[in-house]
Design an enzyme around this catalytic site. Sequence first.
Site: not given
Ligand code: PLP
Length: 379
Positions: A72, A200, A325
């Site tokens: 993402g 995913a 994150c």
């Molecule tokens: N955007 C949102 C709203 C998210 O919750 C997250 C992950 O927590 C991401 C982007 C990032 O996705 P990825 O973990 O696949 O990098």
Amino acid sequence: MKKRVYLDHAATTPLDRAVFSAMRPYFSEEFANPSSIHGRGLAAKKAVAEARKKIASAVGCNADEIIFTSSGTESNNLALVGIAEAHAYQGHIITSAVEHASILETVAHLKRRGVSTTIVGVDAYGRVNVDDVKAAIRPDTFLVSIMYANNEIGTVQPIAKIGGFVQKRGIAIHTDAVQAPGLLPLSASKLHVDMLSLSAHKFYGPKGAGILYVKRGTAMVPQVRGGGQEHGMRSGTENVPGIIGAAEALGRAERNRPKESRRLAKLRDWLMAEIQSRIPHAQRTGHPAERLANSASFRFPGISGEHLVMRLSERGFECSSGSACSTGGVEPSHVLLACGISKNDAQGSLRITLGASTRLLHLKRFAPALAEEVKKLQK
Ligand code: PLP
């Protein structure tokens, strides 16, 4: 010891067994590179093409409008930097104060490269006001990026309304829809968006498989150059098992969505009411109605969310004090601060996100444990 109860589905979800079965052959017998022109290469190419079609059907777009990425985060980076580079880093973009770090950090990077930026605020529930976006538009605005649903407090944004207005002005609109699959409809045309990011691992698929929808005709410069895979938009040998898994998982999420989102919303409402009755000073965060079906979020004055999460983990319950994150540091959540909550009050936040394995009996064990731990920490 009792089985652990996982209540952190916004951070990630377990890989569905059926999804893993669909992926498995592509790790071993069907390992070939989709760019190879021998039989197994062609078979891998065909499997990727079919996966792309499945995903396009879930998003309601053409297959050539889907780009596979690694996450993402990468999808969000490509959407923003790709379009900004096509505009020679000149002009103006609009985003919101409650976006994921992969948007906010990228917007900060673009600002350093010369792009003008406006970060619109949100109300006390974390919702963007459509009029604030309208008011922020300038003659040189080339992009609006507003998330579909928030990962920390579950608030759902009025994307279709914002998108309708923005598209009429001839400005591109991107939405970070990473938290939406299985919970909210994904149709890009109904949402009136030109770009949409998915990942995913948030919908029972594998980690390392991101998706970006880009409407035909959207100006975009690739950020990973090389062999020209993904219609030249993202080079690199395809993550074939990941792509197969993403397509299988998204198809399942869409098919199960009506029933599963109703089931989760009922459990969420039960849990939110139960927490408030057991802990009267618990403050709900996020929107009372416009929120993800699986998301319950609170703050408890006078305690540390991190400590609470650790105590709950010792008792077998896995949840989060904000976004996974951005945890690790003790900085208060930028999302809660944007909702007007003070730095001090933002410390005691808890996010509980339900998923496919969640049953009422788990929540009946969780709620009293939470009430006990909050009480102990408040002492
Ligand atoms: N955007 C949102 C709203 C998210 O919750 C997250 C992950 O927590 C991401 C982007 C990032 O996705 P990825 O973990 O696949 O990098």
